[in-house]
Enzyme design. Structure first.
Site, short mmCIF file in Angstrom:
data_model
loop_
_atom_site.label_atom_id
_atom_site.label_comp_id
_atom_site.label_asym_id
_atom_site.label_seq_id
_atom_site.Cartn_x
_atom_site.Cartn_y
_atom_site.Cartn_z
N GLY A 171 35.69 71.07 -3.17
CA GLY A 171 35.52 71.78 -4.44
C GLY A 171 36.59 72.85 -4.63
O GLY A 171 37.74 72.70 -4.22
N SER A 172 36.18 73.94 -5.24
CA SER A 172 37.14 74.99 -5.61
C SER A 172 37.72 75.75 -4.42
O SER A 172 38.67 76.51 -4.59
CB SER A 172 36.49 75.97 -6.57
OG SER A 172 36.22 75.34 -7.80
N THR A 173 37.17 75.55 -3.20
CA THR A 173 37.80 76.18 -2.03
C THR A 173 39.17 75.56 -1.76
O THR A 173 39.96 76.12 -0.98
CB THR A 173 36.92 76.03 -0.77
OG1 THR A 173 36.78 74.64 -0.44
CG2 THR A 173 35.54 76.63 -0.99
#
Length: 647
Positions: free
Chosen positions: A326-328
């Site tokens: 995801g956004s990591t």
């Protein structure tokens, strides 16, 4: 009728000749017999004496004490405990089944174990002692000893068995031992003779398996005299084996226990690393299991319960589990673009809530959009459109190269058996594996950590530690073997401009401490310990256009297995990084609500080396935090072990 004198004389001469022949033959036979006896008694005396001794003297292998495993503070994680067992030597027993029948009238024998022991006897050498009953009481030992004349080949023994004093806390890392199986033997080209001893324990998973040869030690020998019925009369000589090596891990037992307790009730994983040297301080996978049950022989009921649990307690999610990051993953894309000179930190893109590429809309999580967004704000508010635009400039190949530079898509060298490589896709990968060409939409999905991209919590922790430290730090799980310090790897600068790293760190700081940061509710207020981080939420289902039109269904309204995974990565202190953390909560919903609070708690526990004080949290949250911390099922602090080791 009387015989004539001539006939009598002739008959006498015939008898005399026959007598001489018979006497000569008898003398020759006696001579050969005496010669043979003399040859056997004098010439071959040593050989027959040796055969006779071997017939009454048995040489038996003595299993060595298995090496001990400690945490970084010297607390015992895997040790040995004495236990009594009953063994049988098939050659001395004569009729094993009859002897077992008599033994069963004196002590209780498990029918299944008895059948297993009989099968072992037929497969092993007749001289090898086979365990009939393990972990028996002292009363059973006394009963067998008193009735020894009626139990040929049977003898009680005192041995060592593996024990894990901290139970489930370290099950996924330390692993467990179990009896040698045919599968184990088939994998080895030249198996140690010790492994031929039935029910000899070897490492099956984790550190126990990866360091098996070092932990096993070397066998001793015992020469015992037995009588005609196989009863051991006395021990003639005994040479003890060499204990296995002691292994000290980098883990902190109290921090590990805190992480396991904090993850209670979740299907989740946490990895905590020292950003300065790569030491793994904690690696928790929830739920866990008691490894002692596997050592003693887990019941079918207990094993079935573990297999059928939807939260999957057996795999180590921290090293084996792979998830869309995801956004990591956005820091990877940002650094790839910065390093290639495609953008400057202050450059902006306009977010209207979506971008349209090749007739398809790619949506931002913020339906109304973010407006003009620069790098720092894109991280702080996790704007997806910023990265969609960025991806079309940088391309998948450069994103993939940066990902590997930061430790993703790499199988890290930690002794845990199954360590996931993850997946960082490229054009060549898709052609080879999917037999299809790479599409621009694949790049857009990959740039926000979706699509084909997969990473483990361990890899995400390494990525965070490298961004925080600016070095190629690698994870280290074993600190020392027999007191010899193991090397630290990767303490050389990353091939990334420090200015670009600092820009990304500023964005991660804003995620937690900025006014509109996605992890603002999980900030740390303790002076000098402020945290930087990044939240992530990865979809596990497709959202249709119809669902978007009527409004995306809330995770709370979905079945557990269809909810999004929640992620968080972070480090602290933000200005002088010491500790890095990654958290994945399977189907947890949102990274900001499910993963970031866990990340803050375990990171503070690592920094304080204790339960975090309430003063580290915002004043408005302290009542809730107090209740949460008090509810944790924490172990009492453990003192360093005084168990014997070779060090």
């Amino acid at each position: 009728m009387r015989r004539s004198p001539a006939d009598s004389e002739k008959s006498a001469r015939l008898i005399t000749r026959r007598g001489l022949l018979l006497g000569t033959a008898q003398l020759a036979f006696a001579g050969v017999l005496v010669g043979r006896m003399r040859y056997m008694q004098l010439e071959q005396a040593d050989e027959y004496r040796m055969l006779a001794d071997q017939n009454r003297i048995n040489i038996r292998l003595l299993p060595p004490a298995r090496g001990l495993i400690f945490d970084r503070k010297g607390v015992l994680l895997a040790g040995n405990e004495q236990n009594y067992r009953i063994v049988m030597v098939r050659e001395d027993a004569g009729d094993p089944e009859a002897v077992l029948d008599r033994l069963g009238k004196l002590v209780w024998l498990d029918p299944a174990e008895t059948e297993k022991a009989l099968a072992e006897m037929t497969r092993r050498s007749p001289f090898v002692p086979v365990t009939i009953a393990d972990r028996v009481s002292w009363d059973d030992v006394a009963e067998v000893a008193v009735n020894a004349p009626a139990l040929p080949g049977v003898s009680p023994e005192m041995g060592l068995s593996r024990v894990y004093p901290l139970g489930a806390d370290f099950a996924h890392i330390v692993g467990y031992v179990g009896p040698v199986s045919d599968y184990d033997l088939d994998r080895l080209e030249d198996p140690d003779p010790l492994l031929q001893i039935p029910r000899f324990q070897i490492g099956k998973t984790g550190v126990e398996a990866d360091y098996e040869s070092a932990l096993r030690g070397s066998a001793g020998t015992s020469r015992v005299e037995v009588n005609a019925v196989g009863r051991v009369m006395r021990e003639l000589t005994r040479e003890e084996g060499e204990q296995g090596a002691s292994v000290q891990l980098t883990l902190n037992h109290s921090l590990q226990n805190f992480c396991e307790a904090r993850l209670a009730g979740e299907s989740a994983a946490v990895v905590i690393m020292d950003s300065r040297n790569g030491d793994i301080l904690a690696m928790a996978s929830a739920p866990s299991f008691d490894p002692n049950k596997f050592v003693r022989g887990i019941s079918s009921r207990d094993y079935s319960a573990l297999l059928e649990d939807p939260y999957r307690p057996l795999p180590n999610k921290a090293s084996q589990g792979i998830y869309p990051p995801g956004s990591t993953f956005k820091m990877v894309t940002a650094l790839a673009a910065l390093e290639d000179g495609l953008i400057q930190v202050e450059d902006t893109f306009t977010c209207r809530g979506f971008v349209e590429v090749s007739g398809r809309r790619f949506h931002c999580w913020s339906r109304g959009g973010h407006g003009k967004v620069d790098l720092v704000r894109s991280l702080r508010e996790s704007c997806d459109v910023y990265y969609y635009e960025l991806s079309q400039l940088v391309g998948i190949e450069k994103i993939a190269a940066m990902a590997r530079n930061l430790g993703l898509g790499i199988r890290h060298d930690v002794p845990l058996g199954s360590v996931a490589e993850g997946l960082i896709p490229t054009r060549a990968w898709k052609r080879e594996v999917r037999d299809a060409e790479w599409l621009i939409g694949d790049t857009l999905n990959a740039t926000i950590g979706q699509g084909y991209v997969l990473a483990s919590p361990l890899q995400l922790a390494v990525m965070t530690a490298r961004i925080a430290s600016g070095t190629q730090i690698s994870p280290r799980l074993v600190r020392a073997i027999d007191g010899v310090e193991q090397p630290v790897h990767g303490q050389v600068p990353l091939d990334i401009d420090p200015v670009h790293l600092e820009a990304v760190r500023l964005g991660m700081y804003e995620v937690v401490n900025g006014a509109r940061g996605t992890a603002g509710s999980s900030r740390v207020v303790a002076e000098g310990l402020r945290m930087a981080g990044k939240t992530g939420t990865s979809q596990v289902r497709n959202i249709t256009a119809a669902e978007r039109a009527r409004g995306v269904t809330s995770n709370d309204d979905l079945p557990w297995e269809r909810r999004d995974h929640a992620l968080f990565v972070g480090y602290a202190p933000h200005d002088v990084p010491e500790i890095s953390v990654s958290v994945v909560v399977e189907h947890g919903g949102g990274g900001s609500t499910a993963a970031a609070p866990i990340g803050r708690d375990v990171l503070l526990a690592a920094l304080y080396d204790d339960v975090p004080p309430l003063s580290a949290y915002p004043a408005s949250q302290r009542g809730t935090i107090r209740s949460r911390l008090e509810a944790l099922d924490l172990r009492a602090p453990q003192a360093p072990s005084e168990g014997r080791s070779r060090a």
